[in-house]
Design an enzyme around this catalytic site. Structure first.
Site, PDB file in Angstrom:
ATOM      1  CE1 TYR A 114      -3.051  -3.031   0.357  1.00  0.00           C
ATOM      2  CE2 TYR A 114      -3.216  -2.640   2.703  1.00  0.00           C
ATOM      3  CZ  TYR A 114      -3.543  -3.379   1.589  1.00  0.00           C
ATOM      4  OH  TYR A 114      -4.384  -4.462   1.710  1.00  0.00           O
TER       5      TYR A 114
ATOM      6  CG  HIS B 277      -0.844  -8.934   0.356  1.00  0.00           C
ATOM      7  ND1 HIS B 277      -0.406  -7.622   0.227  1.00  0.00           N
ATOM      8  CD2 HIS B 277      -2.174  -8.902   0.082  1.00  0.00           C
ATOM      9  CE1 HIS B 277      -1.421  -6.855  -0.097  1.00  0.00           C
ATOM     10  NE2 HIS B 277      -2.506  -7.602  -0.204  1.00  0.00           N
TER      11      HIS B 277
END
Length: 322
Positions: free
Chosen positions: A56, A142
């Site tokens: 992010y 992830h």
């Protein structure tokens, strides 16, 4: 806020979590002050679970979240971050923007897939530095969509060992699909999974076998993407679904769902949150926000009561699965 324990771990999460991709400048930038204000508003609303990732904003989300949480009692909040992408300095691209990643930040690093045991440890060490923490509570593998073997044979054992050593409190996997998550639930000893967008008012595909398997195995679900990236976030429904234009037939269905919700005095975003939260496998609903106003709106929607008759009507009209 209600507090739930994740699987067999000692880690606890509030019924609403703060998704920090937005403060990593996802789909547009916010200032440091706005990012801190969003985290402060979440804290005031009683939210104590915060989710982030190196992906992010090429680390910006972690840095901003760490700065905003600095000084607060460490035992009072829970943080999850993710492994699988290492951030590698890239002077050659530093003058560009991270358009390919979808974040409005300088492309001074590149993401490199790495699900090796060494990559997992290096990723967590870097995350701790950015977060200003001595530990993370939850570590998630992830997006291993194309990396099943490496994730299950290397990343998972590394996290399993780190959990046994007390370095992390709980371990799991975070994905935008449910089939591989179900394989992890069945074949490993994960405490939790983060499921994004596959159990919502418009997509209940994960509810058929995956969520029951989580209940059976005692795996807590961190439910994300409950608005399907936009269509369910507004009333009337938006036109973005899973990060692209929504198909006309699906938008028509969203309009019908919204109409039924209004007949019961419920807004579409309110129903979108409540529908997911009512499933017994779901430990928390993770809601992304970039501003204090968005946080306050999300918290108010999550707290508003929803009549049971709404779900009965939606099932009767064939708009959601029973």
């Amino acid at each position: 806020m209600e507090i739930t324990r994740l699987g067999g771990s000692t880690v606890r999460v509030t019924s609403v979590g703060f998704g920090a991709s937005g403060i990593g400048n996802l789909n547009g930038g916010v200032t440091d002050e706005e990012a801190r204000g969003a985290v402060d508003a979440a804290w005031r609303a009683g939210i104590r679970y915060f989710d982030t990732a190196p992906h992010y904003g090429l680390g910006l989300s972690e840095r901003r979240l760490g700065a905003a949480l600095a000084g607060r009692p460490r035992a009072a909040f829970t943080v999850s971050t993710k492994v699988g992408r290492l951030l590698v300095p890239s002077p050659a691209t530093a003058g560009r923007r991270d358009d390919a990643g979808g974040f409005d930040v300088p492309a001074d690093h590149v993401r490199r897939w790495d699900f090796s045991a060494d990559g997992v440890r290096r990723s967590l060490e870097s995350s701790l530095t950015r977060l200003r923490l001595d530990r993370v509570d939850v570590a998630l593998i992830h997006d291993p969509d194309e990396h099943w073997r490496e994730a299950v044979e290397q990343a998972y054992p590394a996290l399993h060992e780190l959990r046994a050593q007390g370095v992390v409190g709980a371990i799991g996997v975070g994905m935008n699909q449910w089939r591989m998550l179900e394989r992890f639930v069945a074949d490993t000893d994960v405490d939790t999974v983060m499921l994004a967008g596959r159990y919502t008012l418009l997509d209940q595909s994960a509810g058929r076998t995956m969520l029951p398997r989580c209940l059976e195995r005692g795996v807590g679900v961190l439910a994300a993407g409950v608005f399907n990236s936009g269509v369910l976030a507004t009333d009337p429904p938006g036109r973005t679904y899973d990060y692209g234009p929504i198909p006309p037939a699906l938008h028509a269905r969203a309009l019908r769902v919204a109409e039924v919700c209004r007949a019961h005095g419920v807004t579409l975003p309110q129903a979108a949150m409540a529908f997911v939260a009512r499933h017994p496998a779901v430990a928390t609903v993770v809601l992304g926000a970039k501003s204090p106003a968005q946080v306050r709106r999300n918290a108010a929607c999550a707290a508003a009561p929803v009549p049971e008759s709404l779900w009965t009507d939606l099932v009767a009209q064939g708009l959601v699965e029973s």
